[in-house]
Design an enzyme around this catalytic site. Structure first.
Site, PDB file in Angstrom:
ATOM      1  N   ASN A 185      -8.029  -0.983  -8.238  1.00 62.43           N
ATOM      2  CA  ASN A 185      -7.803  -0.022  -9.183  1.00 62.43           C
ATOM      3  C   ASN A 185      -7.378  -0.568 -10.398  1.00 62.43           C
ATOM      4  O   ASN A 185      -6.376  -1.127 -10.707  1.00 62.43           O
ATOM      5  CB  ASN A 185      -6.463   0.885  -8.437  1.00 62.43           C
ATOM      6  CG  ASN A 185      -6.152   1.811  -9.647  1.00 62.43           C
ATOM      7  OD1 ASN A 185      -6.533   2.053 -10.628  1.00 62.43           O
ATOM      8  ND2 ASN A 185      -5.332   2.790  -8.896  1.00 62.43           N
TER       9      ASN A 185
ATOM     10  N   HIS B 183     -11.934   8.383 -11.128  1.00 62.35           N
ATOM     11  CA  HIS B 183     -11.032   6.986 -11.116  1.00 62.35           C
ATOM     12  C   HIS B 183     -11.098   6.320  -9.652  1.00 62.35           C
ATOM     13  O   HIS B 183     -10.951   6.920  -8.716  1.00 62.35           O
ATOM     14  CB  HIS B 183      -9.569   7.453 -11.423  1.00 62.35           C
ATOM     15  CG  HIS B 183      -8.615   6.602 -11.281  1.00 62.35           C
ATOM     16  ND1 HIS B 183      -8.735   5.290 -11.734  1.00 62.35           N
ATOM     17  CD2 HIS B 183      -7.523   6.545 -10.817  1.00 62.35           C
ATOM     18  CE1 HIS B 183      -7.686   4.627 -11.589  1.00 62.35           C
ATOM     19  NE2 HIS B 183      -6.925   5.163 -10.863  1.00 62.35           N
TER      20      HIS B 183
ATOM     21  N   CYS C 165      -3.582   6.460 -15.539  1.00 57.79           N
ATOM     22  CA  CYS C 165      -5.008   6.330 -14.876  1.00 57.79           C
ATOM     23  C   CYS C 165      -6.122   7.392 -15.652  1.00 57.79           C
ATOM     24  O   CYS C 165      -7.408   7.171 -15.413  1.00 57.79           O
ATOM     25  CB  CYS C 165      -5.009   6.352 -13.554  1.00 57.79           C
ATOM     26  SG  CYS C 165      -3.979   5.049 -12.702  1.00 57.79           S
TER      27      CYS C 165
HETATM   28  O1  UT7 Z   1      -4.376   5.092  -9.836  1.00 58.73           O
HETATM   29  C1  UT7 Z   1      -3.795   6.202  -9.271  1.00 58.73           C
HETATM   30  C2  UT7 Z   1      -2.705   5.499  -8.326  1.00 58.73           C
HETATM   31  N1  UT7 Z   1      -2.659   5.173  -7.021  1.00 58.73           N
HETATM   32  C3  UT7 Z   1      -3.323   5.779  -5.842  1.00 58.73           C
HETATM   33  O2  UT7 Z   1      -4.134   6.670  -6.147  1.00 58.73           O
HETATM   34  C4  UT7 Z   1      -2.974   5.247  -4.793  1.00 58.73           C
HETATM   35  C5  UT7 Z   1      -3.085   6.338  -3.462  1.00 58.73           C
HETATM   36  N2  UT7 Z   1      -2.557   5.929  -2.453  1.00 58.73           N
HETATM   37  C6  UT7 Z   1      -3.248   5.078  -1.558  1.00 58.73           C
HETATM   38  O3  UT7 Z   1      -4.293   4.548  -1.932  1.00 58.73           O
HETATM   39  C7  UT7 Z   1      -2.733   4.800  -0.147  1.00 58.73           C
HETATM   40  O4  UT7 Z   1      -1.550   5.627  -0.219  1.00 58.73           O
HETATM   41  C8  UT7 Z   1      -2.245   3.526   0.078  1.00 58.73           C
HETATM   42  C9  UT7 Z   1      -3.521   2.344   0.010  1.00 58.73           C
HETATM   43  C10 UT7 Z   1      -1.278   2.918  -0.961  1.00 58.73           C
HETATM   44  C11 UT7 Z   1      -1.817   3.250   1.431  1.00 58.73           C
HETATM   45  O5  UT7 Z   1      -2.491   3.591   2.493  1.00 58.73           O
HETATM   46  P1  UT7 Z   1      -2.042   4.848   3.573  1.00 58.73           P
HETATM   47  O6  UT7 Z   1      -3.033   4.858   4.479  1.00 58.73           O
HETATM   48  O7  UT7 Z   1      -1.652   5.933   2.739  1.00 58.73           O
HETATM   49  O8  UT7 Z   1      -0.634   4.220   4.195  1.00 58.73           O
HETATM   50  P2  UT7 Z   1       0.675   4.417   4.411  1.00 58.73           P
HETATM   51  O9  UT7 Z   1       1.618   4.232   2.959  1.00 58.73           O
HETATM   52  O10 UT7 Z   1       0.494   5.836   5.188  1.00 58.73           O
HETATM   53  O11 UT7 Z   1       1.041   3.453   5.448  1.00 58.73           O
HETATM   54  C12 UT7 Z   1       0.434   3.355   6.808  1.00 58.73           C
HETATM   55  C13 UT7 Z   1       1.112   2.191   7.547  1.00 58.73           C
HETATM   56  C14 UT7 Z   1       2.574   1.962   7.451  1.00 58.73           C
HETATM   57  O12 UT7 Z   1       3.151   1.271   8.544  1.00 58.73           O
HETATM   58  P3  UT7 Z   1       3.659   2.327   9.620  1.00 58.73           P
HETATM   59  O13 UT7 Z   1       4.774   2.912   9.114  1.00 58.73           O
HETATM   60  O14 UT7 Z   1       2.563   3.214  10.221  1.00 58.73           O
HETATM   61  O15 UT7 Z   1       4.226   1.250  10.619  1.00 58.73           O
HETATM   62  C15 UT7 Z   1       2.684   0.996   6.194  1.00 58.73           C
HETATM   63  O16 UT7 Z   1       4.013   0.234   6.246  1.00 58.73           O
HETATM   64  O17 UT7 Z   1       0.661   0.671   6.858  1.00 58.73           O
HETATM   65  C16 UT7 Z   1       1.428   0.002   6.458  1.00 58.73           C
HETATM   66  N3  UT7 Z   1       0.932  -0.710   5.309  1.00 58.73           N
HETATM   67  C17 UT7 Z   1       0.498  -1.604   5.350  1.00 58.73           C
HETATM   68  N4  UT7 Z   1      -0.002  -2.558   6.275  1.00 58.73           N
HETATM   69  C18 UT7 Z   1      -0.537  -3.656   5.892  1.00 58.73           C
HETATM   70  C19 UT7 Z   1       1.491  -0.155   3.940  1.00 58.73           C
HETATM   71  N5  UT7 Z   1       0.827  -0.984   3.157  1.00 58.73           N
HETATM   72  C20 UT7 Z   1       0.277  -1.997   3.851  1.00 58.73           C
HETATM   73  C21 UT7 Z   1      -0.526  -3.219   3.515  1.00 58.73           C
HETATM   74  N6  UT7 Z   1      -1.004  -4.056   4.678  1.00 58.73           N
HETATM   75  N7  UT7 Z   1      -1.050  -3.512   2.032  1.00 58.73           N
END
Ligand code: UT7
Length: 327
Positions: free
Chosen positions: A278, A248, A123
């Site tokens: 993204n 980004h 990225c």
């Molecule tokens: O290009 C550069 C590379 N990428 C990035 O910069 C991505 C950076 N990271 C992010 O944008 C975020 O970490 C994500 C959008 C990928 C995830 O968001 P988050 O707020 O960090 O969520 P998390 O992974 O901490 O998950 C929180 C909860 C979890 O459930 P529990 O364990 O609290 O019950 C996940 O299982 O949200 C759940 N979850 C979802 N729920 C509904 C994870 N993905 C999803 C989803 N829909 N798509």
């Protein structure tokens, strides 16, 4: 160098002289994804800021998207294809293992004098490519460079992994960087990498993209904040003197966290992640093209670009916008 208006220009700097973008016609909304994944429109909007994204159909290729974005940027410039000295395509998703995407673009445009190659820095790739082109312009070796970010990340995504499937989109953006006279030596770039973080975001050949989302999120906020603090310390400019920050487009919450940490007005950090998701190396040039189209860039605007991503890699460039007739 004294210009026609009599002002004194002591420096030659790389400037953005035109921009262009191209995205696949197909759009997929969060609602569309709800049907296929255990996710909701609300969750995606709140956690990422994304509402929809463009996704490649089988006919949409990284090379063709790159060529279309490049042609749009060239059309918006006063240059002919033969006047280009360099073409760099930042991509991690080329169509072919051999034949650089940049050579496809060169052939499509008829840019027969340009050297052409691809650069892979995930990225961060587009900003890495701007840094290279900018240094060549500073050294006098290159007058006009076409710098492109083009990706079809949807081909790397595991469409049953809700963490990554909701995030990524496809598309391409391009800028022409040209040598322009300036009264200030405003050019600044800084590049970085940390291979010890390679397991946070990776895609083995022939397999899907894997991501430790939370850790990448924290890395993104930290490194972009540090990069902008470094820019302020080393460029001689205060962040208030920078007209637009184009980071980004990975997650709206990353952009907001950076604005908060640096006490920057949110409107100076451009965002279009809602409509594209993204798009990896393409996100910054697509955003630049949209910012210019919306009138957010004026002749002489200073723009800070900051990329970050897999590798881990990160990169910053400070560029001035000088559209045709204002160089
Ligand atoms: O290009 C550069 C590379 N990428 C990035 O910069 C991505 C950076 N990271 C992010 O944008 C975020 O970490 C994500 C959008 C990928 C995830 O968001 P988050 O707020 O960090 O969520 P998390 O992974 O901490 O998950 C929180 C909860 C979890 O459930 P529990 O364990 O609290 O019950 C996940 O299982 O949200 C759940 N979850 C979802 N729920 C509904 C994870 N993905 C999803 C989803 N829909 N798509």
């Amino acid at each position: 160098m004294r210009t026609l208006t009599g002002s004194f220009h002591a420096y030659i700097v790389p400037a953005i002289t035109s921009v262009g973008s191209a995205v696949p016609a197909r759009t997929v909304t969060n609602k569309d994804l709800e049907a296929a994944l255990a996710t909701t429109d609300d969750w995606i909007r709140q956690r990422t800021g994304i509402e929809r994204r463009h996704l490649a159909s089988t006919e949409d290729k990284t090379g063709a998207l790159a060529a279309n974005a490049a042609q749009a940027a060239l059309n918006a410039s006063r240059l002919t294809a033969e006047e280009l000295d360099a073409i760099i395509v930042a991509t991690s998703t080329p169509d072919d293992a051999i034949v650089p995407t940049a050579c496809q673009v060169q052939a499509a445009l008829g840019a027969s004098r340009a050297f052409a190659f691809d650069l892979a820095a995930a990225c961060s790739g587009f900003v890495y490519a701007c840094a290279m082109a900018g240094q060549w312009i500073k050294s006098g070796q290159v007058q006009h460079a076409l710098v492109i970010g083009s990706e079809t990340f949807s081909r790397l995504v595991n469409w049953s992994d809700r963490q990554t499937a909701i995030l990524f989109g496809d598309g391409a953006g391009a800028v022409v960087l040209s040598a322009v006279p300036s009264s200030r030596d405003d050019w600044y770039c800084h590049l970085g990498a940390d291979g010890s973080g390679k397991d946070l975001l990776f895609a083995p050949r022939g397999s899907y993209l894997q991501m430790k989302g939370r850790e990448v999120f924290k890395f993104g906020v930290r490194v972009v904040t540090e990069e902008l603090e470094r820019l302020a310390a080393q460029s001689g400019l205060r962040l208030e003197e920078i007209d637009l920050f184009v980071l980004h487009q990975a997650n709206q919450r990353i952009i907001e966290a950076v604005a908060q940490r640096l006490n920057l007005p949110p409107e100076r950090l451009f965002s279009n992640i809602a409509h594209y998701g993204n798009t990896s190396a393409a996100s910054i040039p697509i955003a630049l093209a949209e910012a210019a189209q919306k009138g957010l860039l004026s002749p002489g605007s200073r723009v800070a670009l900051v990329g970050f991503g897999a590798g881990l890699t990160w990169a910053t460039c400070l560029l001035t916008y000088r559209p045709p007739g204002t160089e």
